[in-house]
Design a protein around this motif. Structure first.
Motif, PDB file in Angstrom:
ATOM      1  N   LEU A  31      37.132  31.664  42.965  1.00  0.00           N
ATOM      2  CA  LEU A  31      36.705  33.058  42.828  1.00  0.00           C
ATOM      3  C   LEU A  31      37.660  33.872  41.969  1.00  0.00           C
ATOM      4  O   LEU A  31      37.248  34.599  41.064  1.00  0.00           O
ATOM      5  CB  LEU A  31      36.593  33.685  44.224  1.00  0.00           C
ATOM      6  CG  LEU A  31      36.275  35.182  44.270  1.00  0.00           C
ATOM      7  CD1 LEU A  31      34.913  35.469  43.668  1.00  0.00           C
ATOM      8  CD2 LEU A  31      36.357  35.688  45.709  1.00  0.00           C
ATOM      9  N   ASN A  32      38.963  33.776  42.221  1.00  0.00           N
ATOM     10  CA  ASN A  32      39.903  34.731  41.642  1.00  0.00           C
ATOM     11  C   ASN A  32      40.368  34.410  40.238  1.00  0.00           C
ATOM     12  O   ASN A  32      41.063  35.228  39.623  1.00  0.00           O
ATOM     13  CB  ASN A  32      41.095  34.905  42.574  1.00  0.00           C
ATOM     14  CG  ASN A  32      40.675  35.367  43.945  1.00  0.00           C
ATOM     15  OD1 ASN A  32      41.070  34.774  44.951  1.00  0.00           O
ATOM     16  ND2 ASN A  32      39.835  36.390  44.026  1.00  0.00           N
ATOM     17  N   SER A  33      39.997  33.255  39.706  1.00  0.00           N
ATOM     18  CA  SER A  33      40.295  33.020  38.296  1.00  0.00           C
ATOM     19  C   SER A  33      39.618  34.088  37.441  1.00  0.00           C
ATOM     20  O   SER A  33      40.162  34.513  36.417  1.00  0.00           O
ATOM     21  CB  SER A  33      39.853  31.618  37.875  1.00  0.00           C
ATOM     22  OG  SER A  33      38.491  31.397  38.148  1.00  0.00           O
ATOM     23  N   HIS A  34      38.438  34.551  37.862  1.00  0.00           N
ATOM     24  CA  HIS A  34      37.773  35.656  37.166  1.00  0.00           C
ATOM     25  C   HIS A  34      38.651  36.914  37.160  1.00  0.00           C
ATOM     26  O   HIS A  34      38.853  37.552  36.126  1.00  0.00           O
ATOM     27  CB  HIS A  34      36.455  36.003  37.851  1.00  0.00           C
ATOM     28  CG  HIS A  34      35.310  35.139  37.464  1.00  0.00           C
ATOM     29  ND1 HIS A  34      34.933  34.929  36.156  1.00  0.00           N
ATOM     30  CD2 HIS A  34      34.424  34.458  38.224  1.00  0.00           C
ATOM     31  CE1 HIS A  34      33.868  34.147  36.124  1.00  0.00           C
ATOM     32  NE2 HIS A  34      33.542  33.838  37.354  1.00  0.00           N
ATOM     33  N   ASP A  35      39.134  37.285  38.337  1.00  0.00           N
ATOM     34  CA  ASP A  35      39.868  38.544  38.484  1.00  0.00           C
ATOM     35  C   ASP A  35      41.191  38.517  37.723  1.00  0.00           C
ATOM     36  O   ASP A  35      41.535  39.480  37.026  1.00  0.00           O
ATOM     37  CB  ASP A  35      40.156  38.801  39.972  1.00  0.00           C
ATOM     38  CG  ASP A  35      38.907  38.703  40.810  1.00  0.00           C
ATOM     39  OD1 ASP A  35      38.009  39.528  40.620  1.00  0.00           O
ATOM     40  OD2 ASP A  35      38.821  37.778  41.643  1.00  0.00           O
ATOM     41  N   ILE A  36      41.911  37.424  37.859  1.00  0.00           N
ATOM     42  CA  ILE A  36      43.226  37.328  37.231  1.00  0.00           C
ATOM     43  C   ILE A  36      43.090  37.268  35.717  1.00  0.00           C
ATOM     44  O   ILE A  36      43.867  37.889  34.976  1.00  0.00           O
ATOM     45  CB  ILE A  36      43.982  36.094  37.770  1.00  0.00           C
ATOM     46  CG1 ILE A  36      44.193  36.216  39.289  1.00  0.00           C
ATOM     47  CG2 ILE A  36      45.305  35.913  37.046  1.00  0.00           C
ATOM     48  CD1 ILE A  36      44.937  37.452  39.731  1.00  0.00           C
ATOM     49  N   SER A  37      42.090  36.554  35.236  1.00  0.00           N
ATOM     50  CA  SER A  37      41.865  36.464  33.790  1.00  0.00           C
ATOM     51  C   SER A  37      41.534  37.829  33.201  1.00  0.00           C
ATOM     52  O   SER A  37      42.090  38.231  32.166  1.00  0.00           O
ATOM     53  CB  SER A  37      40.738  35.472  33.503  1.00  0.00           C
ATOM     54  OG  SER A  37      40.479  35.384  32.126  1.00  0.00           O
ATOM     55  N   ALA A  38      40.621  38.563  33.848  1.00  0.00           N
ATOM     56  CA  ALA A  38      40.261  39.891  33.354  1.00  0.00           C
ATOM     57  C   ALA A  38      41.457  40.847  33.442  1.00  0.00           C
ATOM     58  O   ALA A  38      41.686  41.661  32.536  1.00  0.00           O
ATOM     59  CB  ALA A  38      39.079  40.442  34.149  1.00  0.00           C
ATOM     60  N   MET A  39      42.226  40.743  34.522  1.00  0.00           N
ATOM     61  CA  MET A  39      43.433  41.555  34.656  1.00  0.00           C
ATOM     62  C   MET A  39      44.377  41.323  33.483  1.00  0.00           C
ATOM     63  O   MET A  39      44.929  42.270  32.909  1.00  0.00           O
ATOM     64  CB  MET A  39      44.146  41.223  35.965  1.00  0.00           C
ATOM     65  CG  MET A  39      45.455  41.972  36.169  1.00  0.00           C
ATOM     66  SD  MET A  39      46.475  41.300  37.515  1.00  0.00           S
ATOM     67  CE  MET A  39      47.188  39.844  36.714  1.00  0.00           C
ATOM     68  N   ARG A  40      44.567  40.070  33.116  1.00  0.00           N
ATOM     69  CA  ARG A  40      45.488  39.763  32.015  1.00  0.00           C
ATOM     70  C   ARG A  40      45.030  40.381  30.693  1.00  0.00           C
ATOM     71  O   ARG A  40      45.840  40.906  29.934  1.00  0.00           O
ATOM     72  CB  ARG A  40      45.621  38.250  31.840  1.00  0.00           C
ATOM     73  CG  ARG A  40      46.451  37.558  32.869  1.00  0.00           C
ATOM     74  CD  ARG A  40      46.740  36.129  32.459  1.00  0.00           C
ATOM     75  NE  ARG A  40      45.539  35.319  32.291  1.00  0.00           N
ATOM     76  CZ  ARG A  40      44.972  35.031  31.130  1.00  0.00           C
ATOM     77  NH1 ARG A  40      45.485  35.499  30.003  1.00  0.00           N
ATOM     78  NH2 ARG A  40      43.877  34.273  31.073  1.00  0.00           N
ATOM     79  N   GLU A  41      43.717  40.298  30.428  1.00  0.00           N
ATOM     80  CA  GLU A  41      43.258  40.872  29.162  1.00  0.00           C
ATOM     81  C   GLU A  41      43.401  42.384  29.159  1.00  0.00           C
ATOM     82  O   GLU A  41      43.694  42.990  28.134  1.00  0.00           O
ATOM     83  CB  GLU A  41      41.799  40.486  28.884  1.00  0.00           C
ATOM     84  CG  GLU A  41      41.357  40.926  27.487  1.00  0.00           C
ATOM     85  CD  GLU A  41      40.034  40.334  27.041  1.00  0.00           C
ATOM     86  OE1 GLU A  41      39.619  40.659  25.909  1.00  0.00           O
ATOM     87  OE2 GLU A  41      39.418  39.557  27.791  1.00  0.00           O
ATOM     88  N   LEU A  42      43.238  43.005  30.320  1.00  0.00           N
ATOM     89  CA  LEU A  42      43.335  44.462  30.408  1.00  0.00           C
ATOM     90  C   LEU A  42      44.788  44.941  30.447  1.00  0.00           C
ATOM     91  O   LEU A  42      45.134  45.941  29.805  1.00  0.00           O
ATOM     92  CB  LEU A  42      42.601  44.940  31.660  1.00  0.00           C
ATOM     93  CG  LEU A  42      42.017  46.352  31.665  1.00  0.00           C
ATOM     94  CD1 LEU A  42      40.974  46.520  30.575  1.00  0.00           C
ATOM     95  CD2 LEU A  42      41.390  46.636  33.035  1.00  0.00           C
ATOM     96  N   LEU A  43      45.659  44.205  31.162  1.00  0.00           N
ATOM     97  CA  LEU A  43      47.018  44.686  31.427  1.00  0.00           C
ATOM     98  C   LEU A  43      48.125  43.801  30.872  1.00  0.00           C
ATOM     99  O   LEU A  43      49.269  44.237  30.770  1.00  0.00           O
ATOM    100  CB  LEU A  43      47.238  44.811  32.945  1.00  0.00           C
ATOM    101  CG  LEU A  43      46.286  45.729  33.716  1.00  0.00           C
ATOM    102  CD1 LEU A  43      46.569  45.634  35.204  1.00  0.00           C
ATOM    103  CD2 LEU A  43      46.391  47.166  33.234  1.00  0.00           C
ATOM    104  N   GLY A  44      47.821  42.543  30.562  1.00  0.00           N
ATOM    105  CA  GLY A  44      48.854  41.602  30.161  1.00  0.00           C
ATOM    106  C   GLY A  44      49.349  40.799  31.350  1.00  0.00           C
ATOM    107  O   GLY A  44      48.853  40.905  32.470  1.00  0.00           O
ATOM    108  N   MET A  45      50.371  39.977  31.102  1.00  0.00           N
ATOM    109  CA  MET A  45      50.938  39.138  32.166  1.00  0.00           C
ATOM    110  C   MET A  45      51.884  39.952  33.041  1.00  0.00           C
ATOM    111  O   MET A  45      52.708  40.716  32.526  1.00  0.00           O
ATOM    112  CB  MET A  45      51.712  37.976  31.555  1.00  0.00           C
ATOM    113  CG  MET A  45      50.860  36.840  31.053  1.00  0.00           C
ATOM    114  SD  MET A  45      50.104  35.854  32.379  1.00  0.00           S
ATOM    115  CE  MET A  45      51.521  34.933  33.011  1.00  0.00           C
ATOM    116  N   PRO A  46      51.785  39.789  34.365  1.00  0.00           N
ATOM    117  CA  PRO A  46      52.778  40.439  35.218  1.00  0.00           C
ATOM    118  C   PRO A  46      54.144  39.780  35.067  1.00  0.00           C
ATOM    119  O   PRO A  46      54.249  38.602  34.708  1.00  0.00           O
ATOM    120  CB  PRO A  46      52.213  40.224  36.630  1.00  0.00           C
ATOM    121  CG  PRO A  46      51.396  38.979  36.514  1.00  0.00           C
ATOM    122  CD  PRO A  46      50.822  38.990  35.128  1.00  0.00           C
TER     123      PRO A  46
END
Length: 358
Positions: free
Chosen positions: A211-226
């Motif tokens: 499930l969360n590969s979607h969320d983390i991938s979109a987060m990265r494109e929006l915000l970058g790597m934590p």
């Protein structure tokens, strides 16, 4: 317009509900030229429905079909790498549903096979192709310094949506040894990624990859790597996870879980000082449930709220139109295997934080 001949490996619910109907709708771009599934009955049924003569129970044989331009890898996660590599070695472009792999070693093997063949491999992160999400990327340029962000994915089990909205064919003619082999393969792959861990941590890793590969991938494109995971917790046997990510100058919270409610709540929200953006997703199992962008902004004395729905075109359709351009125009996709490896790195950071807490 040139039509691409494609073969599909794996004919489960995602293929039946989304990929096959969309490929048929995009018949000016695609021809469904081969199908593969471990269930002979399912293979025969869908072969008749989509008028496909080339039917296989072995993904390797499908990959060897000479006239195919591309292969869609839609089968169970544990077989993504093997199926993709077969296709790449036969010089087929590949679209791989997420999660691309369960560990880094398999991801690297896909990259090597792609480079040796001189073709493209793209990961199926359809949320990153939603028009509301791509508009959010543009709006991010106007938000100023980020103050805070939230990443949320709390959903009901997929079957609760599917059983009321779709007909998915399933048969019981899958060999029993194949089922047990799948779970053994999964355990070995996850062990390669995170070592020997308690069962609840193992389950949490599966949730992150799925499930969360979607969320983390979109987060990265929006915000970058934590920069790091500050803390993380899991409960209910790994069925719920929360984490805090540190970015430059701010923190983001991540929360996820699966329950028995017939609803789907997945969103990304980013807060600036005077403006915030929220991309709200709905279930992908009902096509044309819109993804929206909510903008809140204070300008002088006035507070404004707006909700944008750029189009009713579903993200899967946009993704497959994009993949067509990748193949026919020689583009490098934004969702590459290298891009996916960043998600594996973040999953590992979360697991490490969970293990520290255990």
């Amino acid at each position: 317009m040139r039509r691409l001949k494609v073969g599909l490996v794996g004919l489960g619910e995602v293929a039946q509900i989304t990929h096959l109907p969309i490929l048929e709708n995009l018949s000016d771009r695609y021809e469904i030229a081969a199908l593969c599934d471990i269930s002979p009955s399912l293979l025969e049924l869908l072969g008749r429905k989509y008028r496909v003569a080339n039917l296989y129970t072995d993904a390797k044989r499908l990959a060897e079909q000479a006239d195919l331009d591309a292969v869609f890898v839609l089968n169970s996660d544990e077989y993504h790498a093997e199926s993709a590599i077969h296709a790449l070695k036969n010089r087929k472009h590949v679209l791989i549903e997420k999660p691309m792999t369960l560990n880094e070693a398999d991801a690297d093997a896909i990259i090597r096979a792609r480079d040796e063949a001189g073709v493209q491999a793209m990961v199926g992160y359809m949320r990153r192709f939603a028009p509301a999400f791509t508009e959010a990327l543009e709006e991010m340029k106007t938000i100023g310094p980020v103050q805070y962000a939230r990443i949320r994915d709390i959903i009901g089990q997929n079957r609760l949506i599917i059983e009321q909205s779709s007909t998915v064919h399933r048969f019981s003619d899958i060999p029993k040894e194949a089922v047990s082999e799948r779970w053994a393969r999964r355990a070995a792959m996850i062990k390669e990624a995170i070592g020997d861990v308690p069962q609840d941590i193992y389950n949490a890793y599966g949730l992150l990859c799925g499930l969360n590969s979607h969320d983390i991938s979109a987060m990265r494109e929006l915000l970058g790597m934590p920069k790091r995971v500050v803390s993380a917790a899991q409960w209910n046997g790994g069925g719920y996870i929360t984490a805090i990510f540190e970015f430059d100058g701010y923190y983001a919270t991540f929360e996820t879980g699966v329950d028995d409610q017939r609803r789907f709540d997945a969103h990304l929200e980013v807060y600036g000082k005077t403006k915030s953006l929220m991309v709200q997703y709905d279930t992908p199992y009902i096509r044309h449930m819109p993804t929206t962008l909510k903008i809140r902004e204070t300008i002088g004395d006035e507070y404004h709220e707006s909700v944008k729905r750029p189009t009713l075109k579903d993200p899967y359709t946009v993704e497959l139109e994009y993949f067509y351009d990748v193949v026919t125009r020689g583009l490098t996709p934004k969702t590459t295997p290298e891009d996916y490896k960043n998600d594996l790195a973040i999953f590992k950071m979360i697991i490490d934080a969970l293990l520290q807490r255990a």
